[in-house]
Structures are given as structure tokens and as C-alpha cells.
Design a protein around this motif. Structure first.
Motif, PDB file in Angstrom:
ATOM      1  N   VAL A 114      -1.417   4.917   9.980  1.00  0.00           N
ATOM      2  CA  VAL A 114      -1.825   3.771  10.785  1.00  0.00           C
ATOM      3  C   VAL A 114      -0.907   3.701  11.996  1.00  0.00           C
ATOM      4  O   VAL A 114       0.330   3.713  11.861  1.00  0.00           O
ATOM      5  N   GLY A 115      -1.494   3.654  13.182  1.00  0.00           N
ATOM      6  CA  GLY A 115      -0.716   3.679  14.413  1.00  0.00           C
ATOM      7  C   GLY A 115      -0.249   2.304  14.851  1.00  0.00           C
ATOM      8  O   GLY A 115      -0.378   1.296  14.143  1.00  0.00           O
ATOM      9  N   GLY A 170       2.726  -7.336   4.491  1.00  0.00           N
ATOM     10  CA  GLY A 170       3.254  -6.996   3.172  1.00  0.00           C
ATOM     11  C   GLY A 170       2.269  -6.311   2.258  1.00  0.00           C
ATOM     12  O   GLY A 170       2.657  -5.530   1.395  1.00  0.00           O
ATOM     13  N   GLY A 171       0.994  -6.588   2.379  1.00  0.00           N
ATOM     14  CA  GLY A 171      -0.014  -5.996   1.503  1.00  0.00           C
ATOM     15  C   GLY A 171      -1.004  -7.041   1.033  1.00  0.00           C
ATOM     16  O   GLY A 171      -1.255  -8.041   1.719  1.00  0.00           O
ATOM     17  N   ILE A 172      -1.573  -6.836  -0.148  1.00  0.00           N
ATOM     18  CA  ILE A 172      -2.507  -7.805  -0.720  1.00  0.00           C
ATOM     19  C   ILE A 172      -1.862  -8.448  -1.949  1.00  0.00           C
ATOM     20  O   ILE A 172      -1.034  -7.838  -2.625  1.00  0.00           O
ATOM     21  N   GLU A 173      -2.244  -9.671  -2.233  1.00  0.00           N
ATOM     22  CA  GLU A 173      -1.625 -10.421  -3.320  1.00  0.00           C
ATOM     23  C   GLU A 173      -2.318 -10.137  -4.654  1.00  0.00           C
ATOM     24  O   GLU A 173      -3.526  -9.904  -4.699  1.00  0.00           O
ATOM     25  N   ARG A 211      -5.300  -1.616  14.896  1.00  0.00           N
ATOM     26  CA  ARG A 211      -4.491  -0.405  14.968  1.00  0.00           C
ATOM     27  C   ARG A 211      -5.391   0.804  14.747  1.00  0.00           C
ATOM     28  O   ARG A 211      -6.404   0.712  14.056  1.00  0.00           O
ATOM     29  N   GLU A 212      -4.975   1.929  15.317  1.00  0.00           N
ATOM     30  CA  GLU A 212      -5.739   3.143  15.097  1.00  0.00           C
ATOM     31  C   GLU A 212      -5.459   3.683  13.702  1.00  0.00           C
ATOM     32  O   GLU A 212      -4.324   3.628  13.215  1.00  0.00           O
ATOM     33  N   LEU A 213      -6.483   4.214  13.066  1.00  0.00           N
ATOM     34  CA  LEU A 213      -6.390   4.731  11.706  1.00  0.00           C
ATOM     35  C   LEU A 213      -6.706   6.221  11.710  1.00  0.00           C
ATOM     36  O   LEU A 213      -7.692   6.658  12.309  1.00  0.00           O
ATOM     37  N   SER A 264       0.815  -1.214   0.000  1.00  0.00           N
ATOM     38  CA  SER A 264       0.000   0.000   0.000  1.00  0.00           C
ATOM     39  C   SER A 264       0.849   1.264   0.000  1.00  0.00           C
ATOM     40  O   SER A 264       0.352   2.343  -0.328  1.00  0.00           O
ATOM     41  N   GLY A 265       2.123   1.135   0.390  1.00  0.00           N
ATOM     42  CA  GLY A 265       2.965   2.321   0.515  1.00  0.00           C
ATOM     43  C   GLY A 265       2.884   2.969   1.878  1.00  0.00           C
ATOM     44  O   GLY A 265       3.603   3.919   2.164  1.00  0.00           O
ATOM     45  N   VAL A 266       2.002   2.452   2.750  1.00  0.00           N
ATOM     46  CA  VAL A 266       1.908   2.911   4.139  1.00  0.00           C
ATOM     47  C   VAL A 266       2.553   1.822   5.002  1.00  0.00           C
ATOM     48  O   VAL A 266       1.977   0.735   5.168  1.00  0.00           O
ATOM     49  N   PRO A 267       3.739   2.056   5.551  1.00  0.00           N
ATOM     50  CA  PRO A 267       4.500   0.983   6.219  1.00  0.00           C
ATOM     51  C   PRO A 267       3.725   0.239   7.297  1.00  0.00           C
ATOM     52  O   PRO A 267       3.747  -1.002   7.333  1.00  0.00           O
ATOM     53  N   ASP A 268       3.038   0.972   8.174  1.00  0.00           N
ATOM     54  CA  ASP A 268       2.329   0.295   9.267  1.00  0.00           C
ATOM     55  C   ASP A 268       1.131  -0.509   8.751  1.00  0.00           C
ATOM     56  O   ASP A 268       0.783  -1.548   9.328  1.00  0.00           O
ATOM     57  N   LEU A 269       0.480  -0.039   7.667  1.00  0.00           N
ATOM     58  CA  LEU A 269      -0.619  -0.806   7.084  1.00  0.00           C
ATOM     59  C   LEU A 269      -0.087  -2.081   6.446  1.00  0.00           C
ATOM     60  O   LEU A 269      -0.695  -3.154   6.575  1.00  0.00           O
ATOM     61  N   ASP A 270       1.047  -1.989   5.759  1.00  0.00           N
ATOM     62  CA  ASP A 270       1.644  -3.181   5.159  1.00  0.00           C
ATOM     63  C   ASP A 270       2.113  -4.154   6.239  1.00  0.00           C
ATOM     64  O   ASP A 270       2.029  -5.377   6.060  1.00  0.00           O
TER      65      ASP A 270
END
Length: 482
Positions: free
Chosen positions: A459-460, A254-257, A448-450, A243-249
Motif C-alpha cells: 500500500v503506497g 490500526g486495523g479492524i476491531e 492510497r495506491e494498492l 493486517s501486518g501491512v504497515p501502510d494499510l494499518d
């Protein structure tokens, strides 16, 4: 058979697996205004474009009126020969009596002679007869009608013609016998929900069964075949899309496939669309194309909101790495929408498709909720087979309270479920994000808090000091669990 004859309607050719088999006779049936004449004209106009000699035999509407109506929808009838056997005004003004022979016997012979002479002189490759049921009134009984139709069709086929003949579908004069005599049967349906077309018989070939949405426009007939996902396949590399958002990844390992279906679910305004577009922003940086279908929110509102949170949708659209398409669900059927998606994937090479939202797509089914899962399953399976990443946005009705991923039973078709919630903490409304399901990898089990700010999505850290989060009214706990 490899050689096929186009009907002039690409969607119908697709239903027929390439078109009609030449030198055979096909029945087109439907009620008044169903589109039989439009289909016949498309068939003949396509013959003109192919350098063939088409023949239109009309027994009801006059040739002059047919030409006028055809020109209004853009058909060029100059290369079509018309044999007008419709009754003229003289038939009404001149009183005729039949003292010895029946009217059917008197009228049939000159009509038959005109058809024979026209066919022998023109040698047409395509013939459209409108309507075959008129011959029924020229026959003394059902047995004679059946013999005459069979003989007539055999005469045309022996002359090398491919025949399309229409039937006036009515309860008083059923056309079951014509369906038996034809090599194929094409049905035109219309009701309050719209128009559709189906094929129930096609000798010598397979065909795509079921109802297919059809539309009559000022350009003629358009057919949108129902999707068969199993016939579409594209090789692709199974890789993780961040996603480019480190805490979301980190939350999603890692993200979605690629080639998976991800459901972002939560109440209105919680950030579902924004997170989906964040994945598209990152894909645009790799030069990949994404497309968003907006069923609810106006485009200008969505574009302004994205720019305000540091997602440069205008620049992405200018570089053609993003396409935002508004959809009015009451104007498009599911089959028509599927056709639009196929064009984006196969012609424009879209790699990520987002449907915003499932409830808007649901409206296009016009109340047939039982078909929602069927249509959405076929669309998602097709996109997966083509290596396209699917993002579904689902809006839940409850703001807080007991948690439910969806209210419509589509969780089974998803590979990933990401849920977003509102929290009330010390009188302040906050947002939380978590992962409920990830089929191809593990994921973080905490929430996590958004925050969605003007600098982007934030993303916290995991909310380890809260409990009862899914209820919407969490409680703080200390190190001792108190």
C-alpha cells in the motif's frame, strides 16, 4: 419443564427447546412424501436407544414394507414393536357385504380391540400412529370421529405413553380438528425450493417459530433451525486486529476491531479476497483460527494465487489456523450454511470468518432477494455476539464510473467499509484502496495506491495529487491546484 423426550433429530429438538414434553400427544402433518414416517421412525428408534419400549401402529403401509424402507436409511427396527392394521390382499380377494351394520361399525371394533390388547401387554413409552386420519373412515360422522380420537389419545396417555400421530394433509379431508386435539403440531413442507419444517403449537413450552430448512437423506431427517442471534453470547476483549501491512494499518488507524463486520467491496480481481486473507495470515501468527467460505472461486485457484503473493495458505491449513471450505450455493440453504458456521465457531473456535462472496451467498436464497438482508443480518449479529470478526467480500459490477459501496443494501449492518477501485492513469490500469466507514475509530480520509506483488500486498502513500478518483478516471493536480 426440565425433563424432555428427544425426537431423535437434534435440530428438531433445538426447535422444540430441548425436545417433546413426555406423556402428551403431538400431530405430525404434511403431504405425501413429506417425511412423516421418517420422523416417526426417528422418534421410535431414539426410544430403543434410551431403553424404552416403542410401538408403531400402521393403518396404511404394511409393517414389512416399513421395516424394509427403514433399513435402507440406516434405521435399526429390531427393538420396535409393529401393530400392522393395514388391509391385506385377502380384503380385495374376499368379497364382504354388510347387510345390517355399516362397514365402519364392523371394522372398528376388532381394530380397537387389537390396539387395546397390544398397548396393555407392551406398556409402550412411545407410540407412533400412521395415520390418524384413517380413523375418520371408521366413524359415521365428524362428531363420532372427534370423540373416538380424544378417547383413544386419552387411553394412550393414561398408560404413560408419549404419542406421535400423523395426518395426511389434503384438501378433501382437512385435519383442523386434529390440530385442536393435539398438544403440539409439527408441519412438514415441501416445494420446488426445498423442504422445511415448522412448529405452530406446543402446549406448556415455548418453541422456535418460523420455517426451518429440512433435508431427507440416506441417514434420515436433518433439521437446520433458523438462527436466533440474541440467544448466543460470549465475552470477548474489544481489541484491534492488524493486517501486518504497515501502510494499510495506518490507513485504517490500526486495523479492524474484534467482533466487528468489515465489508471489502470493489470490482472483480481488484484484491478483495487477498486483503481479507492478509488479516487471516496475521491472525495465524498469533495462533488464531480463521475460516473462509468460498462461494465462487475454486479452492485450488485461490490457494495457488495466495501462495504467489506470499500468503502461505498451505502452511496455515496444515497448522489448522486456516480452513477453506467450498460452498455450492444451489446445494445449501441459508439455514444449512448457518449451521456449518456455528460448528466452526463453537466447536473449532474460529475467530475470523470470511464469506467470499455476498453474491454467491445470495444464490443460496434461490431468487428470494428480500430474504438476503434478513439472513445475513442474523448471521453477522450471531458472529458479533460470539466475538468473531466477520469479513464480507462484495463484488460491484462497475469497473469505473460512479461509486457505490453495495448494490444490495447491506451497508447498514457493517462496522467498517473498505473499498477498492481501478484507476486509469496515463493509459495504465492501477488500483486504489480507501476507507469509507469505520464505526469504532477514526480513519484516514485519503486514498492510497494498492499493489499486489509476489512479495505480498503493498500500500503506497496517500494520493494527494489526484482528484476525481472515485469516478475511475482521476486527474493530476499540481501544487497550485491546477
Amino acid at each position: 419443564m426440565s425433563e424432555r423426550m428427544s425426537t431423535g433429530i437434534s435440530g428438531l429438538d433445538e426447535v422444540l427447546h430441548g425436545g417433546l414434553i413426555p406423556v402428551r400427544a403431538y400431530l405430525v402433518r404434511g403431504g405425501a412424501g413429506a417425511g412423516k414416517t421418517t420422523l416417526g421412525l426417528s422418534f421410535l428408534v431414539e426410544g430403543v436407544a434410551s431403553g424404552e419400549k416403542p410401538l408403531y401402529i400402521t393403518l396404511g403401509e404394511s409393517a414389512e414394507q416399513i421395516r424394509t424402507n427403514a433399513e435402507r436409511i440406516g434405521f435399526d427396527t429390531q427393538g420396535i414393536t409393529f401393530l400392522d392394521l393395514s388391509p391385506t390382499s385377502d380384503f380385495f380377494s374376499q368379497v364382504q357385504t354388510y347387510d345390517i351394520f355399516s362397514a365402519a361399525e364392523v371394522e372398528r371394533e376388532p381394530m380397537t380391540q387389537q390396539i387395546v390388547e397390544q398397548v396393555r401387554s407392551l406398556q409402550p413409552q412411545r407410540v407412533f400412529l400412521d395415520a390418524m386420519t384413517q380413523f375418520r373412515y371408521l366413524s359415521s360422522n365428524t362428531f363420532q370421529f372427534r370423540k373416538q380420537v380424544l378417547s383413544f389419545l386419552r387411553f394412550l396417555l393414561e398408560k404413560g405413553a408419549t404419542v406421535l400421530f400423523s395426518s395426511e394433509d389434503g384438501g378433501s379431508a382437512p385435519d383442523d380438528d386434529l390440530q385442536f386435539m393435539s398438544d403440539g403440531a409439527i408441519h412438514l413442507h415441501q416445494n420446488l425450493e426445498g423442504r422445511s419444517i415448522s412448529v405452530t403449537k406446543f402446549r406448556g413450552s415455548d418453541f422456535r417459530s418460523g420455517l426451518h430448512f429440512m433435508r431427507l437423506t440416506d441417514r434420515g431427517m436433518e433439521v437446520f433451525p433458523r438462527l436466533q442471534p440474541e440467544v448466543h453470547k460470549r465475552e470477548f476483549k474489544l481489541e484491534v486486529i492488524p493486517s501486518g501491512v504497515p501502510d494499510l494499518d495506518e490507513l485504517m488507524h490500526g486495523g479492524i476491531e474484534r467482533g466487528t463486520v468489515t465489508l471489502f467491496t470493489g470490482p472483480s480481481g481488484v484484491g478483495k479476497t487477498s486483503i481479507g486473507l492478509q488479516f487471516m495470515k496475521e491472525a495465524a501468527g498469533r495462533g488464531e483460527r480463521s475460516v473462509v467460505y468460498m462461494f465462487e472461486e475454486p479452492i485450488d485457484v485461490m490457494l495457488h494465487r495466495c501462495e504467489a503473493i506470499n500468503i502461505p495458505v498451505y502452511a496455515m491449513m496444515q497448522r489448522q489456523t486456516l480452513s477453506v471450505i467450498p460452498i455450492e450455493p444451489l446445494l445449501h440453504s441459508p439455514d444449512e450454511f448457518t449451521n456449518m458456521v456455528q460448528q466452526e465457531v463453537e466447536q473449532q473456535k474460529a475467530r475470523i470468518v470470511m464469506i467470499d462472496s455476498v453474491s454467491g451467498y445470495r444464490i443460496s436464497l434461490r431468487g428470494r432477494d428480500e430474504d438476503l438482508v434478513t439472513h445475513l443480518h442474523a448471521l453477522c449479529k450471531y458472529l458479533q455476539n460470539m466475538g468473531v470478526t466477520v469479513i464480507l467480500v462484495n463484488e460491484t459490477e462497475s469497473i469505473t464510473g460512479n461509486f457505490r459501496a453495495t448494490d444490495i443494501g447491506i451497508s447498514y449492518m457493517t462496522d467498517n467499509i473498505v473499498f477498492l477501485r481501478y484507476l486509469e492513469i496515463q493509459g495504465e490500469i492501477r488500483k486504489a484502496i480507501g476507507v469509507l466507514k469505520k464505526r469504532l475509530s477514526s480513519f484516514e480520509k485519503t486514498l492510497r495506491e494498492l499493489e499486489i506483488t509476489r512479495y505480498g500486498i503493498k500500500v503506497g502513500q496517500p494520493l494527494t495529487h489526484l482528484r476525481s478518483i472515485l469516478s475511475g478516471t482521476p486527474e493530476w493536480i499540481d501544487k497550485n491546484g491546477e
